[in-house]
Scaffold this active site. Structure first.
Site, mmCIF file in Angstrom:
data_model
loop_
_atom_site.group_PDB
_atom_site.id
_atom_site.type_symbol
_atom_site.label_atom_id
_atom_site.label_comp_id
_atom_site.label_asym_id
_atom_site.label_seq_id
_atom_site.Cartn_x
_atom_site.Cartn_y
_atom_site.Cartn_z
ATOM 1 N N GLY A 68 0.837 -1.198 0.000
ATOM 2 C CA GLY A 68 0.000 0.000 0.000
ATOM 3 C C GLY A 68 0.866 1.240 0.000
ATOM 4 C CB CYS A 95 5.316 -4.182 0.253
ATOM 5 S SG CYS A 95 6.141 -2.605 0.022
ATOM 6 C CE1 TYR A 96 1.378 1.206 5.515
ATOM 7 C CE2 TYR A 96 -0.258 -0.530 5.828
ATOM 8 C CZ TYR A 96 0.271 0.707 6.178
ATOM 9 O OH TYR A 96 -0.293 1.430 7.196
ATOM 10 C CG HIS A 185 5.593 -5.696 -4.420
ATOM 11 N ND1 HIS A 185 4.290 -5.475 -4.014
ATOM 12 C CD2 HIS A 185 6.300 -4.637 -3.974
ATOM 13 C CE1 HIS A 185 4.212 -4.331 -3.375
ATOM 14 N NE2 HIS A 185 5.422 -3.796 -3.325
ATOM 15 C CD GLU A 187 2.513 -8.331 -5.140
ATOM 16 O OE1 GLU A 187 3.419 -9.004 -4.624
ATOM 17 O OE2 GLU A 187 2.147 -7.232 -4.683
ATOM 18 C CG ASP A 243 -15.629 -10.260 -20.626
ATOM 19 O OD1 ASP A 243 -14.762 -11.148 -20.726
ATOM 20 O OD2 ASP A 243 -15.368 -9.083 -20.335
ATOM 21 C CE LYS A 385 -11.257 -10.182 -21.545
ATOM 22 N NZ LYS A 385 -12.473 -9.429 -21.868
#
Ligand code: XMP
Length: 529
Positions: A68, A95-96, A185, A187, A243, A385
């Site tokens: 964050g 992180c945060y 991070h 991710e 979609d 997605k």
């Protein structure tokens, strides 16, 4: 500013699940995508909307605390609900998330003198469950950092697992409580083994079984749709996009001919697009389909209009009118099916103090459910997605179809700056077809997120044969992106661009000059309008 709570995403009670508490990082969604890719269901909740009761009801097998933009050293900076540290649940702070975990458990975080941003290297000091099969003790591994503050004293029970130059506590662990935290991070793709670390957390630490698959989702979604719809009638607006197409095929499998699809041809579609949609749904899937050719109506409505926002509003309004007419023709309905995805329903945390500026108003069927008194069926609300694409393949749709580039609702109307005419639409369709043919032929389609031609309202002088020409300019756009929020232009080689340019100028009457757009987003947007 905190946005209002949207309707909760339904809880898949029989799946293992992870909770991600969001502290406002730009990349929180990537944590969710990595967790889902590891076969584990997860949801993202804002840190301040996650009371102990709500968490207990959700019953996660572990919690991830996101990064964050705030500093834990600031007064009133966000904190995780203190109860999560006593729930006997594995935790993973990023992180945060690491910094607030450390602070809340009695350790210390200090403002760093230097910011560490971008690629960094972690030295692995100790073996740990989180690193099992990924990193060995003594390894020197690439990670991606983005921080100013850093941990300076550990809470009781924690030890250092890895350190980087700027973050001596880059990886820390309290194995007894199953609390893990990293400064980097995991991710993002720039931490090459980050996904494997997250998988170790969800599988080895939290004990999730990896039961989140699109095959399982399909079965459950069909049951849920049947339970919701009963004997009601459902209409679904097909745009030709992935979609709405996947929504329609899934619904058809669940409720058969209770589903009626409506395809409004705005006349702003690409070459052959309408024929493909009709062939796929009516002929291949045998789904009742109204194909409404409203090209004239849209062209008339757009006559003399150059302003991009006006174009969008006119198209949006006409779309609803035409859709409503079609729905009346099939005798009305009880439900409207929409291809809403998870990123559309995630509650967002923003610390900017105000709503973000609307850059472009997106064309959709907003207001239609109220106007026609329809209840919504949104079977893809839980999916990202890439999961929708996987579900499409699971439902037997061709990988080429589900892998198609996104196409905006207003279609070619926002790829013709200035006034739209039938003649310009024809010219653009031809140029766009050649461009995409060449991209496919070069095997580049899947490496590009979106590619299209734009017809500029500018005529320039050229010479063709012995003749002077005075024709339109065609701009080519191709970008790489993960979600359309940011994008980089695609770096074609010059031979490719020459080939496309030559073909367009030789084969399309009305264009005598081709340019390539090398703007990233930001500062540009992907579309030109
Ligand atoms: P921009 O141009 O805003 O586009 O960078 C980001 C993504 O959104 C698509 N886009 C739209 N999609 N209705 C849509 O359904 C719209 O009005 C619209 N405008 C842009 C664009 O194609 C890109 O994928």
């Amino acid at each position: 500013m905190m946005t209002a709570m949207p309707e909760p995403v339904s809880l898949p009670q029989h799946h293992d699940r992870i909770l991600i508490l969001d502290f406002g990082s730009q990349v929180t969604q990537l944590i969710a995508r990595r967790v889902r890719e590891s076969g584990v269901y997860c949801e993202i909740w804002p840190f301040n909307q996650a009371g102990a009761e709500r968490i207990k009801a959700y019953a996660p097998k572990g919690i991830v605390l996101s990064g964050g933009p705030c500093s834990v050293t600031d007064k009133d900076s966000p904190r995780a609900p203190q109860e999560i540290f006593d729930m006997n649940l594995p935790l993973f702070g990023i992180c945060y998330g690491q910094q607030t975990m450390v602070t809340q458990l009695g350790g210390k975080v200090e403002k760093g003198d230097t910011r560490e941003f971008g690629r960094a290297y972690v030295d692995v000091k100790e073996h740990n469950t989180l690193l099992e099969g990924v990193w060995d003790k003594g390894a020197h591994e690439q990670v991606w950092m983005s921080h100013g503050d850093r941990v300076s004293a550990l809470p009781d029970g924690f030890r250092i697992v890895g350190a980087s130059e700027g973050a001596p506590y880059a990886m820390i662990a309290d194995d007894a409580r199953k609390f893990y935290a990293v400064q980097f991070h995991p991710e993002v793709v720039h931490t090459p083994h980050g996904a494997a670390l997250l998988k170790n957390f969800t599988h080895n630490v939290c004990g999730c079984g990896g039961d989140w698959t699109m095959a399982a989702f399909r079965e459950e979604a069909i049951e849920k749709i049947r339970a919701q719809v009963g004997t009601g009638k459902v209409i679904c607006g097909l745009s030709g996009g992935v979609d709405s197409s996947v929504t329609a095929v899934l619904l058809h499998e669940a409720i058969g001919d209770q589903l009626h699809c409506i395809y409004v041809d705005t006349g702003m579609m690409r070459a052959g697009e309408s024929e493909q949609v009709v062939a796929l749904f009516r002929d291949h899937y045998n789904i009742p389909l109204i194909h409404e050719d409203a090209g004239e109506r849209f062209l008339n409505g757009l006559e003399g209009v150059s302003d991009p926002e006006m174009k969008r509003k006119i198209i949006g309004g006409l779309f609803i009118d035409v859709f409503e007419d079609c729905a009346k023709r099939i005798g009305g309905a009880d439900f409207l099916a929409q291809g809403t995805l998870y990123p559309d329903v995630i509650e967002s945390v923003s610390f900017t103090g105000g709503p973000s500026v609307t850059i472009k108003s997106h064309h959709n069927v907003g207001g239609l459910p109220e106007r026609m008194n329809l209840k919504l069926v949104e079977p893809l609300r839980e999916l990202f997605k890439d999961e929708v694409r996987a579900l499409g393949v699971e439902l037997g749709m061709h990988p080429d179809f589900v892998g198609r580039h996104p196409f905006p609702g207003p279609g070619l109307a926002i790829r013709i700056p200035g006034e739209i005419t039938g003649e310009k639409l024809e010219i653009l369709r031809k140029a766009d077809t050649i461009y995409l043919e060449e991209i496919r032929g070069a095997g580049l389609y899947d490496a590009i997120w979106q590619a299209f031609a734009v017809l500029l309202p500018v005529r320039t002088v050229g010479v063709m044969g012995d003749e002077r020409s005075y024709d339109y300019v065609c701009a080519l756009r191709a970008v790489t992106s993960t979600d359309g929020m940011t994008a980089d232009y695609y770096h074609f080689d010059h031979d490719f661009l020459s080939r496309v340019s030559t073909r367009i100028i030789n084969e399309v009457r009305g264009i005598n000059r081709v340019v390539y757009d090398i703007t990233s987003k930001p500062p540009g947007t992907i579309e030109w309008e």
